[in-house]
Structure formats: C-alpha cells, structure tokens
Enzyme design. Structure first.
Site, PDB file in Angstrom:
ATOM      1  N   SER A 100       3.341  -2.152  10.614  1.00  0.00           N
ATOM      2  CA  SER A 100       4.789  -2.184  10.870  1.00  0.00           C
ATOM      3  C   SER A 100       5.451  -3.501  10.467  1.00  0.00           C
ATOM      4  O   SER A 100       6.369  -3.966  11.138  1.00  0.00           O
ATOM      5  CB  SER A 100       5.075  -1.849  12.340  1.00  0.00           C
ATOM      6  N   GLY A 118       2.456   2.158  11.054  1.00  0.00           N
ATOM      7  CA  GLY A 118       3.475   3.204  10.951  1.00  0.00           C
ATOM      8  C   GLY A 118       4.180   3.526  12.257  1.00  0.00           C
ATOM      9  O   GLY A 118       4.917   4.506  12.340  1.00  0.00           O
ATOM     10  N   GLU A 124      -5.445  -4.933  10.861  1.00  0.00           N
ATOM     11  CA  GLU A 124      -4.420  -3.909  11.057  1.00  0.00           C
ATOM     12  C   GLU A 124      -4.720  -3.139  12.343  1.00  0.00           C
ATOM     13  O   GLU A 124      -5.501  -2.164  12.318  1.00  0.00           O
ATOM     14  CB  GLU A 124      -4.416  -2.925   9.885  1.00  0.00           C
ATOM     15  N   GLU A 168      -6.900   4.703   8.010  1.00  0.00           N
ATOM     16  CA  GLU A 168      -6.673   6.131   7.744  1.00  0.00           C
ATOM     17  C   GLU A 168      -7.926   6.763   7.145  1.00  0.00           C
ATOM     18  O   GLU A 168      -8.237   7.922   7.419  1.00  0.00           O
ATOM     19  CB  GLU A 168      -5.450   6.298   6.824  1.00  0.00           C
ATOM     20  N   ASN A 175       0.867  -1.180   0.000  1.00  0.00           N
ATOM     21  CA  ASN A 175       0.000   0.000   0.000  1.00  0.00           C
ATOM     22  C   ASN A 175       0.902   1.228   0.000  1.00  0.00           C
ATOM     23  O   ASN A 175       1.451   1.590   1.032  1.00  0.00           O
ATOM     24  CB  ASN A 175      -0.895  -0.029   1.253  1.00  0.00           C
ATOM     25  N   TRP A 176       1.043   1.822  -1.185  1.00  0.00           N
ATOM     26  CA  TRP A 176       1.951   2.978  -1.303  1.00  0.00           C
ATOM     27  C   TRP A 176       1.353   4.235  -0.692  1.00  0.00           C
ATOM     28  O   TRP A 176       2.036   5.249  -0.575  1.00  0.00           O
ATOM     29  CB  TRP A 176       2.280   3.256  -2.771  1.00  0.00           C
ATOM     30  N   LYS A 177       0.072   4.207  -0.362  1.00  0.00           N
ATOM     31  CA  LYS A 177      -0.616   5.401   0.144  1.00  0.00           C
ATOM     32  C   LYS A 177      -0.394   6.571  -0.827  1.00  0.00           C
ATOM     33  O   LYS A 177      -0.361   6.354  -2.033  1.00  0.00           O
ATOM     34  CB  LYS A 177      -0.171   5.721   1.573  1.00  0.00           C
ATOM     35  N   GLY A 223       2.657  -1.040   4.469  1.00  0.00           N
ATOM     36  CA  GLY A 223       2.653   0.381   4.136  1.00  0.00           C
ATOM     37  C   GLY A 223       4.075   0.886   3.940  1.00  0.00           C
ATOM     38  O   GLY A 223       4.675   0.717   2.889  1.00  0.00           O
ATOM     39  N   GLY A 224       4.635   1.476   4.980  1.00  0.00           N
ATOM     40  CA  GLY A 224       5.944   2.133   4.894  1.00  0.00           C
ATOM     41  C   GLY A 224       7.029   1.293   4.239  1.00  0.00           C
ATOM     42  O   GLY A 224       7.755   1.780   3.360  1.00  0.00           O
ATOM     43  N   HIS A 273      -9.609   1.230   5.010  1.00  0.00           N
ATOM     44  CA  HIS A 273      -8.323   1.415   5.696  1.00  0.00           C
ATOM     45  C   HIS A 273      -8.534   2.344   6.890  1.00  0.00           C
ATOM     46  O   HIS A 273      -9.334   3.281   6.832  1.00  0.00           O
ATOM     47  CB  HIS A 273      -7.296   2.002   4.721  1.00  0.00           C
TER      48      HIS A 273
END
Ligand code: PEP
Length: 251
Positions: A214, A175, A169, A96, A8-10, A235-236, A94
């Site tokens: 993470s 993150g 998640e 976010e 997930n590049w966001k 993600g990151g 998600h």
C-alpha cells in the site's frame, strides 16, 4: 547506496495503458540520479516495454522465474529467458505466489539462486500474514523466511555489493490500504538487515531491504525516509502514472 523504486504491474497492462505508463515513468526518471527505477510488467509485455525504455535509466524486471535454465516446463519462464529480453531484476517469492501456488522458502531460494546464476538480481519477498502478526510471531516468521529464502550464492565473496535485494511486504498491507507505522517498518527492516547480514556475510550497509504494501505518493516520502528502508516495491499505485511518478518524486 541509491534507493530503488520497483513497479510490480502483476497481471495488468493492456497496450494503451502499458505504453502511457512506461513513457510517463521514463520521463519522470530521466536525469534522476537519487534512485534506480524498475518496471516489472507481465512476461508477454517485457520485450515491448524494454523497447519503450531503450535509452532511459529505467530497468526491466520479471515477476517470477523457474529454478531451471530451460526444459520441458510448460508455462514457466526461466531467469535466462528474462535476462535475454533485457531484464536486470526478477521478483521471487511474492506473497501472492507463496499463497496461490504454495511456494515454499526452499523453492524461493532455488529461484533466487538461479536468478543470480543468470546474472539477474532477485528481489526476494518476505512478510507475515495478519494471523502471524496477531499471534506475535512476526519476527520469528520473517526471520525464518530471510534465512531460508536467501541462496548460498548470495554469500559475500569479500567487499562486493550484495547480489540480491529483499522486499519486506507484510501480507496484510498488500492492496489493503493499510500500512505498518514507520516505527514498525524501521524495526522490521533493521531486524531483516541483521538476519540477512548474519546469513550472507555481507555488511549491513550492503544489504537492501525494500518496503512493499500500500505504498502511494502520499506515504512514500515518510516510508522512504525511514532508517533501513532502501526503497519501495509498489503494486496498485504503480498502475497509475500520476501516483507512481509521485512516488519516484518522493525519493
Ligand atoms: C505488491 O503486491 O507487491 C504490493 C506492494 O502491492 P500494493 O502496492 O498494491 O499493496
């Protein structure tokens, strides 16, 4: 069932970085049969990333979709449009988006339903906040999210593989560099599978639950080897070629 590793590049992906990352991921996934790999770039990059991925086993996914197929919804993207540019998956719910846009389970369910109707596999995200966890409400909250976010068209029609994927998640793990223990992850995933199986009629073995929060190359092997973990949503670490390739290799 094959494990699934989703990037997930966001809202990231400047051109040079996007191309290098896509090509590194495709090279790592070439000839790799143990897991499916999916990249979910921001919408403006979908066509370009899709072209870079042509002829590779890596699939494409969106990061969100609307509940309708088309119409006057400025700024929104439908599941149909995602399908037309080559997506097979779409992330919905998600944390976010649940937090920043107050997305409810009812809305997430409608998005997942539309995704299935459009021929996409929705990756339905669920997970508790730190406050909910500290109040001992993790299972109650996540169980409710599972029951209320899975749409009716995800019910089994008999022996079919499930047409949706869940991603557990924990919000506090996203993150933050913090992760639950593998024992916590196992217990939650087994619980989620049982609730989703009851809700949909699919056999527990037909239901995929990814872990997200993470994940990096260093912890991917242990997480992926945990019972009831069907893969990871990253993600990151999916923005760093070496890390993401390390995660794929950990499968
Ligand atoms: C995510 O946002 O889906 C996620 C898992 O992020 P991170 O890997 O950075 O914790």
């Amino acid at each position: 069932m094959k494990k699934l590793v989703i990037a997930n590049w966001k809202m990231n992906g400047q051109p040079a970085m996007a191309e290098a990352l896509t090509r590194a991921t495709a090279a790592q996934a070439a000839g790799f049969t143990q897991a499916g790999v999916v990249i979910c770039p921001p919408a403006p990059l979908l066509m370009q990333v899709g072209q870079w991925l042509a002829g590779t086993p890596v699939k494409l996914g969106g990061q969100d979709c609307h509940t309708r197929g088309e119409g006057a919804y400025t700024g929104d993207i439908s599941a149909e449009l995602l399908k037309n540019v080559g997506c097979d998956y779409v992330i919905v719910g998600h944390s976010e988006r649940r937090a920043a846009y107050s997305e409810s389970d009812v809305l997430v369910q409608a998005k997942a339903s539309r995704a299935i109707l459009s021929g996409l596999t929705p990756v339905i995200c669920i997970g508790e906040t730190i406050k909910e966890r500290e109040a001992g409400r993790t299972q109650t909250v996540v169980g409710q999210q599972v029951r209320d976010s899975i749409p009716d068209n995800a019910m089994t029609t008999g022996g079919q593989p499930a047409n949706f994927v869940l991603a557990y998640e924990p919000v506090w793990a996203i993150g933050s560099g913090k992760t639950p223990t593998v024992d916590d992850i196992r217990q939650m995933h087994q619980y989620i599978v049982s609730v989703a199986s009851e809700r949909t009629g699919h056999a527990p073995e037909a239901i995929m639950v990814l872990y997200g929060g993470s994940v990096k190359a260093a912890n991917a092997r242990a997480i992926m080897a945990t019972p009831a973990v069907s893969g990871v949503l990253v993600g990151g670490a999916s923005l760093k070629a070496e890390e993401f390739c390390g995660i794929i290799a950990a499968v």
